[in-house]
Design a protein around this motif. Structure first.
Motif, mmCIF file in Angstrom:
data_model
loop_
_atom_site.group_PDB
_atom_site.id
_atom_site.type_symbol
_atom_site.label_atom_id
_atom_site.label_comp_id
_atom_site.label_asym_id
_atom_site.label_seq_id
_atom_site.Cartn_x
_atom_site.Cartn_y
_atom_site.Cartn_z
ATOM 1 N N UNK A 6 0.823 -1.218 0.000
ATOM 2 C CA UNK A 6 0.000 0.000 0.000
ATOM 3 C C UNK A 6 0.853 1.264 0.000
ATOM 4 N N UNK A 7 2.020 1.226 0.638
ATOM 5 C CA UNK A 7 2.896 2.398 0.644
ATOM 6 C C UNK A 7 3.438 2.690 -0.750
ATOM 7 N N UNK A 8 3.814 1.628 -1.458
ATOM 8 C CA UNK A 8 4.299 1.794 -2.832
ATOM 9 C C UNK A 8 3.189 2.326 -3.720
ATOM 10 N N UNK A 9 2.007 1.774 -3.559
ATOM 11 C CA UNK A 9 0.876 2.220 -4.378
ATOM 12 C C UNK A 9 0.543 3.681 -4.096
ATOM 13 N N UNK A 10 0.596 4.066 -2.837
ATOM 14 C CA UNK A 10 0.340 5.458 -2.482
ATOM 15 C C UNK A 10 1.389 6.381 -3.090
ATOM 16 N N UNK A 11 2.639 5.952 -3.081
ATOM 17 C CA UNK A 11 3.714 6.750 -3.681
ATOM 18 C C UNK A 11 3.502 6.898 -5.178
ATOM 19 N N UNK A 12 3.031 5.829 -5.812
ATOM 20 C CA UNK A 12 2.760 5.872 -7.259
ATOM 21 C C UNK A 12 1.651 6.869 -7.557
ATOM 22 N N UNK A 13 0.580 6.832 -6.777
ATOM 23 C CA UNK A 13 -0.543 7.737 -7.016
ATOM 24 C C UNK A 13 -0.133 9.194 -6.797
ATOM 25 N N UNK A 14 0.658 9.444 -5.759
ATOM 26 C CA UNK A 14 1.132 10.804 -5.507
ATOM 27 C C UNK A 14 2.028 11.290 -6.645
ATOM 28 N N UNK A 15 2.910 10.422 -7.097
ATOM 29 C CA UNK A 15 3.817 10.777 -8.193
ATOM 30 C C UNK A 15 3.036 11.013 -9.485
ATOM 31 N N UNK A 16 2.068 10.140 -9.737
ATOM 32 C CA UNK A 16 1.275 10.270 -10.965
ATOM 33 C C UNK A 16 0.476 11.562 -10.962
ATOM 34 N N UNK A 17 -0.114 11.895 -9.824
ATOM 35 C CA UNK A 17 -0.884 13.138 -9.753
ATOM 36 C C UNK A 17 0.020 14.342 -10.025
ATOM 37 N N UNK A 57 -7.215 5.788 -11.440
ATOM 38 C CA UNK A 57 -7.001 5.587 -10.011
ATOM 39 C C UNK A 57 -6.708 6.912 -9.310
ATOM 40 N N UNK A 58 -5.913 7.766 -9.956
ATOM 41 C CA UNK A 58 -5.611 9.089 -9.400
ATOM 42 C C UNK A 58 -6.895 9.904 -9.291
ATOM 43 N N UNK A 59 -7.708 9.835 -10.347
ATOM 44 C CA UNK A 59 -8.977 10.569 -10.341
ATOM 45 C C UNK A 59 -9.891 10.069 -9.222
ATOM 46 N N UNK A 60 -10.006 8.756 -9.107
ATOM 47 C CA UNK A 60 -10.896 8.168 -8.093
ATOM 48 C C UNK A 60 -10.477 8.611 -6.696
ATOM 49 N N UNK A 61 -9.169 8.654 -6.449
ATOM 50 C CA UNK A 61 -8.669 9.082 -5.145
ATOM 51 C C UNK A 61 -9.045 10.543 -4.882
ATOM 52 N N UNK A 62 -8.815 11.396 -5.890
ATOM 53 C CA UNK A 62 -9.113 12.821 -5.725
ATOM 54 C C UNK A 62 -10.610 13.060 -5.581
ATOM 55 N N UNK A 63 -11.409 12.406 -6.411
ATOM 56 C CA UNK A 63 -12.861 12.581 -6.325
ATOM 57 C C UNK A 63 -13.382 12.092 -4.979
#
Length: 203
Positions: A6-17, A57-63
Motif C-alpha cells: 500500500x505504501x508503494x501504491x500510495x507513492x505511485x498515485x502521488x507521483x502520478x498526480x 485511479x488518481x482521479x478516483x482518489x481525488x474525487x
C-alpha cells in the motif's frame, strides 16, 4: 503471487498526480511517473498496466476527497446563501489543486457515458434532495426569487467548472499568465457567490 504494497501504491498515485498536473494526461509518460515514485517502470506496470488505468485511479482518489466536501456543504443546516458561498469556495479551492479533474470527467463521459454510474457508487456522491427542498422553502418564504433547485445547482457548478475546463482559452482571452490565472480563480470564489446571490435574493 506477489502482494501489492500500500505504501508503494500510495507513492505511485502521488507521483502520478504530480506528473499529470504538470503535463496533463497526454503529456505524461509512465517512465516519468516511475522515476518520480522512485521505482522502476516494471514495478509501475505491475501496479498499473496502463496510463489510463493509473489516471483513473488518481482521479478516483481525488474525487473521493472532493465528493464528501461538496456533499457536506449541500446537506448542512445553513441557508442557501451560505451554501452557495461554501460550495464555490470548496470546489474552486480543491480544483485549483487538482485541475485535471473536470477535463477528465468530460473526457471519460464522452468515451463512456456509463462512467457517471461508477462515480455515483461513491457513498459521498453529492445528494441534492435537501438542497432542492430548501430552495423551494426559501422561495416560498420570500427569501429567494422563484427559481428551480436543479437550475440553481447547474448555474453554480457550471460557473465553477468552466474556467478549469477552458483554462488555455480563458488565459488567451484575458491575456494573463499562470500565476495571474491562479489569482483570478482565487477571487472567483467570492465573485461567483456574489453574482448568483445578487441574482436570486429578493433583497
Amino acid at each position: 503471487m506477489k502482494l501489492k504494497d500500500t505504501n508503494t501504491e500510495s507513492s505511485i498515485l502521488d507521483a502520478a498526480e504530480s506528473i499529470f498536473q504538470r503535463k496533463g494526461m497526454d503529456g505524461a509518460r509512465m517512465q516519468e511517473i516511475a522515476d518520480e515514485a522512485g521505482i522502476n517502470k516494471a514495478m509501475l506496470h505491475y501496479y498499473y498496466k496502463s496510463k489510463q488505468l493509473l489516471f483513473g485511479a488518481v482521479f478516483k482518489k481525488a474525487f473521493g476527497l472532493l465528493a464528501p466536501q461538496l456533499n457536506a456543504v449541500l446537506n448542512d443546516d445553513s441557508s442557501i446563501e451560505i451554501k452557495i458561498r461554501n460550495f464555490a469556495n470548496s470546489y474552486i479551492s480543491f480544483i485549483s489543486k487538482h485541475p485535471y479533474l473536470p477535463s477528465f470527467i468530460i473526457m471519460e463521459l464522452n468515451k463512456n457515458p456509463d462512467f457517471i454510474l461508477k462515480l455515483k457508487e461513491n457513498s459521498s456522491f453529492p445528494n441534492l434532495v435537501k438542497f432542492k427542498n430548501q430552495v423551494k422553502k426559501e422561495v416560498a418564504n420570500g427569501i429567494l426569487k422563484p427559481i428551480n433547485g436543479e437550475q440553481l445547482f447547474i448555474n453554480i457548478i457550471s460557473l465553477c467548472i468552466f474556467p478549469f475546463v477552458a483554462t488555455p482559452l480563458l488565459k488567451a482571452f484575458v491575456d494573463i499568465n499562470d500565476s495571474e490565472f491562479k489569482v483570478l480563480m482565487n477571487a472567483r470564489k467570492t465573485e461567483i457567490a456574489d453574482f448568483i446571490i445578487d441574482a436570486i435574493k429578493t433583497s
